[in-house]
Motif scaffolding. Sequence first.
Motif, mmCIF file in Angstrom:
data_model
loop_
_atom_site.group_PDB
_atom_site.id
_atom_site.type_symbol
_atom_site.label_atom_id
_atom_site.label_comp_id
_atom_site.label_asym_id
_atom_site.label_seq_id
_atom_site.Cartn_x
_atom_site.Cartn_y
_atom_site.Cartn_z
ATOM 1 N N THR A 131 32.204 70.641 42.883
ATOM 2 C CA THR A 131 32.015 71.754 43.818
ATOM 3 C C THR A 131 30.582 71.834 44.325
ATOM 4 O OG1 THR A 131 31.701 73.346 42.019
ATOM 5 C CG2 THR A 131 33.940 73.096 42.912
ATOM 6 N N SER A 132 29.604 71.433 43.520
ATOM 7 C CA SER A 132 28.219 71.468 44.002
ATOM 8 C C SER A 132 28.002 70.442 45.110
ATOM 9 C CB SER A 132 27.230 71.228 42.855
ATOM 10 O OG SER A 132 27.301 69.884 42.394
ATOM 11 N N GLN A 133 28.842 69.438 45.169
ATOM 12 C CA GLN A 133 28.759 68.450 46.250
ATOM 13 C C GLN A 133 29.650 68.833 47.434
ATOM 14 O OE1 GLN A 133 29.425 64.478 44.703
ATOM 15 N NE2 GLN A 133 28.267 64.968 42.857
ATOM 16 N N ILE A 134 30.820 69.380 47.134
ATOM 17 C CA ILE A 134 31.784 69.696 48.187
ATOM 18 C C ILE A 134 31.328 70.868 49.049
ATOM 19 C CG2 ILE A 134 34.145 70.514 48.646
ATOM 20 C CD1 ILE A 134 34.995 68.929 46.110
ATOM 21 N N LYS A 135 30.813 71.924 48.435
ATOM 22 C CA LYS A 135 30.430 73.118 49.198
ATOM 23 C C LYS A 135 29.462 72.811 50.336
ATOM 24 C CE LYS A 135 31.312 76.657 45.736
ATOM 25 N NZ LYS A 135 30.738 77.690 44.873
ATOM 26 N N PRO A 136 28.359 72.096 50.082
ATOM 27 C CA PRO A 136 27.451 71.809 51.202
ATOM 28 C C PRO A 136 28.089 70.907 52.260
ATOM 29 C CG PRO A 136 26.470 71.104 49.102
ATOM 30 C CD PRO A 136 27.813 71.651 48.804
ATOM 31 N N LEU A 137 28.983 70.026 51.843
ATOM 32 C CA LEU A 137 29.642 69.157 52.818
ATOM 33 C C LEU A 137 30.605 69.955 53.700
ATOM 34 C CD1 LEU A 137 30.308 66.067 50.522
ATOM 35 C CD2 LEU A 137 28.728 66.173 52.481
ATOM 36 N N ILE A 138 31.310 70.909 53.119
ATOM 37 C CA ILE A 138 32.179 71.778 53.916
ATOM 38 C C ILE A 138 31.328 72.589 54.884
ATOM 39 C CG2 ILE A 138 33.709 73.799 53.859
ATOM 40 C CD1 ILE A 138 34.945 72.649 51.291
ATOM 41 N N SER A 139 30.189 73.060 54.432
ATOM 42 C CA SER A 139 29.285 73.817 55.296
ATOM 43 C C SER A 139 28.799 72.955 56.466
ATOM 44 C CB SER A 139 28.099 74.324 54.470
ATOM 45 O OG SER A 139 27.234 75.067 55.266
ATOM 46 N N LYS A 140 28.457 71.714 56.174
ATOM 47 C CA LYS A 140 28.017 70.802 57.246
ATOM 48 C C LYS A 140 29.166 70.514 58.213
ATOM 49 C CE LYS A 140 24.397 68.549 54.561
ATOM 50 N NZ LYS A 140 23.948 67.285 53.935
ATOM 51 N N ALA A 141 30.370 70.314 57.682
ATOM 52 C CA ALA A 141 31.530 70.078 58.535
ATOM 53 C C ALA A 141 31.798 71.298 59.419
ATOM 54 C CB ALA A 141 32.758 69.750 57.689
ATOM 55 N N SER A 142 31.651 72.481 58.849
ATOM 56 C CA SER A 142 31.807 73.713 59.623
ATOM 57 C C SER A 142 30.763 73.789 60.731
ATOM 58 C CB SER A 142 31.697 74.933 58.707
ATOM 59 O OG SER A 142 31.800 76.119 59.449
ATOM 60 N N GLY A 143 29.553 73.382 60.407
ATOM 61 C CA GLY A 143 28.500 73.356 61.423
ATOM 62 C C GLY A 143 28.866 72.457 62.591
ATOM 63 N N VAL A 144 29.423 71.297 62.292
ATOM 64 C CA VAL A 144 29.847 70.377 63.352
ATOM 65 C C VAL A 144 30.930 71.036 64.199
ATOM 66 C CG1 VAL A 144 30.993 68.174 63.839
ATOM 67 C CG2 VAL A 144 29.213 68.289 62.081
ATOM 68 N N ILE A 145 31.907 71.658 63.552
ATOM 69 C CA ILE A 145 32.992 72.315 64.278
ATOM 70 C C ILE A 145 32.451 73.383 65.218
ATOM 71 C CG2 ILE A 145 34.987 73.876 63.972
ATOM 72 C CD1 ILE A 145 35.666 72.136 61.452
ATOM 73 N N HIS A 146 31.351 74.027 64.805
ATOM 74 C CA HIS A 146 30.734 75.065 65.628
ATOM 75 C C HIS A 146 29.652 74.520 66.554
ATOM 76 C CE1 HIS A 146 32.999 78.277 63.848
ATOM 77 N NE2 HIS A 146 32.728 77.792 62.655
ATOM 78 N N GLY A 147 29.487 73.183 66.558
ATOM 79 C CA GLY A 147 28.558 72.560 67.489
ATOM 80 C C GLY A 147 27.144 72.420 66.988
ATOM 81 N N HIS A 148 26.943 72.576 65.693
ATOM 82 C CA HIS A 148 25.605 72.469 65.115
ATOM 83 C C HIS A 148 25.543 71.245 64.213
ATOM 84 C CE1 HIS A 148 25.108 76.525 66.573
ATOM 85 N NE2 HIS A 148 26.154 76.904 65.873
ATOM 86 N N LEU A 149 24.734 70.291 64.604
ATOM 87 C CA LEU A 149 24.540 69.124 63.752
ATOM 88 C C LEU A 149 23.329 69.378 62.890
ATOM 89 C CD1 LEU A 149 25.159 66.181 66.233
ATOM 90 C CD2 LEU A 149 26.720 67.136 64.551
#
Length: 170
Positions: A131-149
């Motif tokens: 989970t310590s690895q997955i959470k930040p990756l989900i956050s980054k993926a969410s950022g991409v979905i919202h147009g933020h790289l």
Amino acid sequence: MKLDSPVLGVGPLAADRLEQANINPTTGLATDYLNHFNEVMMLLEMLPAMPECAEDVLDWHPIDYEDHFETSGFSDKKLAVDAYHAAPVRLRTHLEAYVAEINAVVLLAQEQIRATEDLASSAIMIADTATSQIKPLISKASGVIHGHLGADALQSEGEEAQAEIDAMFA
């Protein structure tokens, strides 16, 4: 590009229609896809207190964006898939890279669960690590979905562009 290819913001992919379907009108991507990963993350978080969740973690499998929507109860699944195809390639590429990383972490956690003889004593370590690895990756993926790289994605793009320029002059 084919003339009949859907274009974000036009016709069936008009911004208001995408917004109503909970699809980002700028990126053409939907956060609903992240539910697939949030689900396994929650199961991993529950694993130390409820080792019986291991079966559900082991039942989880990677699924790509299109398959997620085609098999989900999402009301506008065809629109989600069409918008995905119209999404900027660089956003799809970054999203898919984060998804591949999440999948790898979950698959490793699954291997660890299968390999452990005493899940009760290993569950905290497996769950915390995953989970310590997955959470930040989900956050980054969410950022991409919202147009933020993120900075790491932008740096990677810069390195790729520089490599292409270097190759032209080599």
